[in-house]
Write a protein that holds these residues in place. Structure first.
Motif, mmCIF file in Angstrom:
data_model
loop_
_atom_site.group_PDB
_atom_site.id
_atom_site.type_symbol
_atom_site.label_atom_id
_atom_site.label_comp_id
_atom_site.label_asym_id
_atom_site.label_seq_id
_atom_site.Cartn_x
_atom_site.Cartn_y
_atom_site.Cartn_z
ATOM 1 N N VAL A 4 0.830 -1.198 0.000
ATOM 2 C CA VAL A 4 0.000 0.000 0.000
ATOM 3 C C VAL A 4 0.867 1.251 0.000
ATOM 4 O O VAL A 4 1.894 1.317 0.687
ATOM 5 C CB VAL A 4 -0.922 0.025 1.246
ATOM 6 C CG1 VAL A 4 -1.835 1.256 1.226
ATOM 7 C CG2 VAL A 4 -1.764 -1.243 1.325
ATOM 8 N N ASP A 5 0.444 2.248 -0.769
ATOM 9 C CA ASP A 5 0.954 3.611 -0.660
ATOM 10 C C ASP A 5 -0.216 4.457 -0.156
ATOM 11 O O ASP A 5 -1.244 4.570 -0.827
ATOM 12 C CB ASP A 5 1.421 4.118 -2.033
ATOM 13 C CG ASP A 5 2.099 5.487 -1.981
ATOM 14 O OD1 ASP A 5 1.675 6.333 -1.166
ATOM 15 O OD2 ASP A 5 3.040 5.715 -2.756
ATOM 16 N N VAL A 6 -0.080 5.045 1.036
ATOM 17 C CA VAL A 6 -1.219 5.711 1.672
ATOM 18 C C VAL A 6 -1.375 7.167 1.250
ATOM 19 O O VAL A 6 -2.315 7.835 1.684
ATOM 20 C CB VAL A 6 -1.125 5.641 3.215
ATOM 21 C CG1 VAL A 6 -1.016 4.207 3.695
ATOM 22 C CG2 VAL A 6 0.024 6.494 3.752
ATOM 23 N N CYS A 206 -2.650 9.006 11.034
ATOM 24 C CA CYS A 206 -1.397 8.985 10.287
ATOM 25 C C CYS A 206 -1.025 10.409 9.917
ATOM 26 O O CYS A 206 -1.854 11.163 9.384
ATOM 27 C CB CYS A 206 -1.540 8.142 9.024
ATOM 28 S SG CYS A 206 -0.029 8.058 8.027
ATOM 29 N N GLU A 239 3.872 8.737 7.715
ATOM 30 C CA GLU A 239 4.201 8.240 6.376
ATOM 31 C C GLU A 239 5.421 8.981 5.830
ATOM 32 O O GLU A 239 5.774 10.055 6.282
ATOM 33 C CB GLU A 239 3.006 8.312 5.441
ATOM 34 C CG GLU A 239 2.425 9.668 5.175
ATOM 35 C CD GLU A 239 3.108 10.384 4.025
ATOM 36 O OE1 GLU A 239 3.888 9.770 3.273
ATOM 37 O OE2 GLU A 239 2.871 11.596 3.889
ATOM 38 N N VAL A 261 4.629 4.014 7.734
ATOM 39 C CA VAL A 261 3.951 3.478 6.555
ATOM 40 C C VAL A 261 4.459 4.206 5.322
ATOM 41 O O VAL A 261 4.896 5.353 5.395
ATOM 42 C CB VAL A 261 2.416 3.606 6.663
ATOM 43 C CG1 VAL A 261 1.892 2.814 7.837
ATOM 44 C CG2 VAL A 261 1.981 5.056 6.759
ATOM 45 N N ARG A 288 5.145 -1.253 3.967
ATOM 46 C CA ARG A 288 4.251 -1.311 2.801
ATOM 47 C C ARG A 288 3.050 -2.221 3.002
ATOM 48 O O ARG A 288 2.050 -2.073 2.291
ATOM 49 C CB ARG A 288 5.029 -1.788 1.565
ATOM 50 C CG ARG A 288 5.937 -0.744 0.980
ATOM 51 C CD ARG A 288 6.932 -1.325 -0.013
ATOM 52 N NE ARG A 288 6.365 -2.121 -1.076
ATOM 53 C CZ ARG A 288 6.264 -1.726 -2.356
ATOM 54 N NH1 ARG A 288 6.670 -0.521 -2.697
ATOM 55 N NH2 ARG A 288 5.779 -2.532 -3.273
ATOM 56 N N PRO A 292 0.434 -0.465 7.121
ATOM 57 C CA PRO A 292 -0.774 0.099 6.517
ATOM 58 C C PRO A 292 -2.042 -0.698 6.855
ATOM 59 O O PRO A 292 -3.118 -0.124 7.030
ATOM 60 C CB PRO A 292 -0.468 0.053 5.017
ATOM 61 C CG PRO A 292 1.015 0.104 4.931
ATOM 62 C CD PRO A 292 1.494 -0.672 6.116
ATOM 63 N N LEU A 296 -5.228 1.116 8.581
ATOM 64 C CA LEU A 296 -6.498 1.212 7.880
ATOM 65 C C LEU A 296 -7.603 0.379 8.518
ATOM 66 O O LEU A 296 -8.783 0.734 8.424
ATOM 67 C CB LEU A 296 -6.317 0.819 6.422
ATOM 68 C CG LEU A 296 -5.380 1.728 5.619
ATOM 69 C CD1 LEU A 296 -5.098 1.147 4.242
ATOM 70 C CD2 LEU A 296 -5.942 3.127 5.508
#
Length: 299
Positions: A4-6, A206, A239, A261, A288, A292, A296
């Motif tokens: 994941v890229d948040v 975050c 992040e 993250v 990654r 995350p 989430l």
């Protein structure tokens, strides 16, 4: 599990059209973005090509990419009557994005309306992004409390992103990113500790751009009576956007690897070539995938 890229930004056609419909900042003149506190910015149209961005995500090995409204534009700070058409356009376009994209919802912070935010979140957004300068002090947390209560009730996270640079801010093109944005994140980090966490004990949050490196001030915080340097909050994440191995390594030393993250801020910055930031494969997996997931879902 999914990588994941948040933190990315992707302007959909509906948002572009809504910004072009305005005649006062913030607005788009063709592809020139005009804001109150920053010089005109020429937006490369290719940066917001949906198919092209999906290809980039696949090349980066990402299974999920969360996009958000660019809070420095200042939409959230507009009066509700002006903000709502832009927020509606953002939510409409973002909710319709194809895989691998998801999105953070956005909300007006000048005229807070938790009912409107609830309806937006009902469309399947990952959580809510708010500008850092709306959460920089006790008054900000009091004003935004209905939105944060909503997130707690639903078990959804908060994403804190830099807001608009002050209108009087001046300097070279990099100045807003290096001074006002970082200052906002620094203030928001400590304001959450002082005012946010006591009122919202179950909220996951975050902070963008490693919270402006505020976590590295733990020694000074302890020396000035703020609390133990190692008092790490398991519901708080940072992040990595725009930072590299040195800053990430220092942040891991301050908070632990479980707090970090991956976020890239694409198209304004690029995902790291080394997703572990030189700290190894276990760190890459944590940043990654595992972290995350906890941010989430809480699991």
């Amino acid at each position: 599990m999914t990588s994941v890229d948040v933190h990315q930004h992707l302007w959909t056609p509906s948002l572009v059209a809504a910004l072009r419909a305005r005649r006062e900042p913030p607005f788009l003149d063709g592809w020139t973005l005009r804001l109150h506190g920053e010089p005109p910015f020429e937006v490369p149209p290719g940066d917001h090509d949906i198919a092209g961005r999906a290809e980039l995500a696949a090349a980066d090995g990402l299974g999920r990419v969360l996009v958000s409204l660019s809070s420095p534009i200042g939409v959230e700070w507009l009066p509700a009557a002006e903000a709502r058409p832009l927020l509606d356009a953002y939510h409409e376009g973002s909710a319709a994005l194809p895989e691998p994209f998801g999105a953070w919802a956005a909300a007006c912070v000048r005229d807070v309306d938790a009912n409107a935010a609830a309806k937006d979140l009902d469309r399947g957004f990952a959580g809510l992004q708010l500008p850092a300068n709306a959460l920089a002090d006790a008054a900000g947390y009091a004003r935004c409390a209905p939105l944060l209560d909503l997130l707690e009730e639903r078990g959804l996270p908060l994403f804190v992103h830099p807001g608009p640079a002050p209108a009087e801010s001046a300097g070279p093109g990099w100045w807003p990113a290096m001074v006002p944005y970082v200052q906002q994140m620094h203030a928001a980090w400590f304001a959450f500790r002082a005012f946010g966490r006591p009122r919202h004990p179950g909220l996951r949050v975050c902070f963008a751009l490693l919270a402006g490196l505020a976590p590295l001030h733990g020694e000074r915080f302890a020396a000035r009576g703020g609390g133990a340097e190692a008092d790490v909050d398991p519901g708080v994440f940072v992040e990595t956007s725009s930072y590299g191995p040195h800053a990430v390594d220092a942040t891991v030393r301050a908070l632990g690897a479980e707090a970090v993250v991956q976020g890239s801020d694409r198209p304004y910055a690029q995902p790291p070539l080394n997703p572990g930031f030189g700290l190894g494969g276990a760190a890459a997996y944590a940043f990654r995938v595992a972290n995350p997931q906890r941010l989430l879902t809480g699991r």
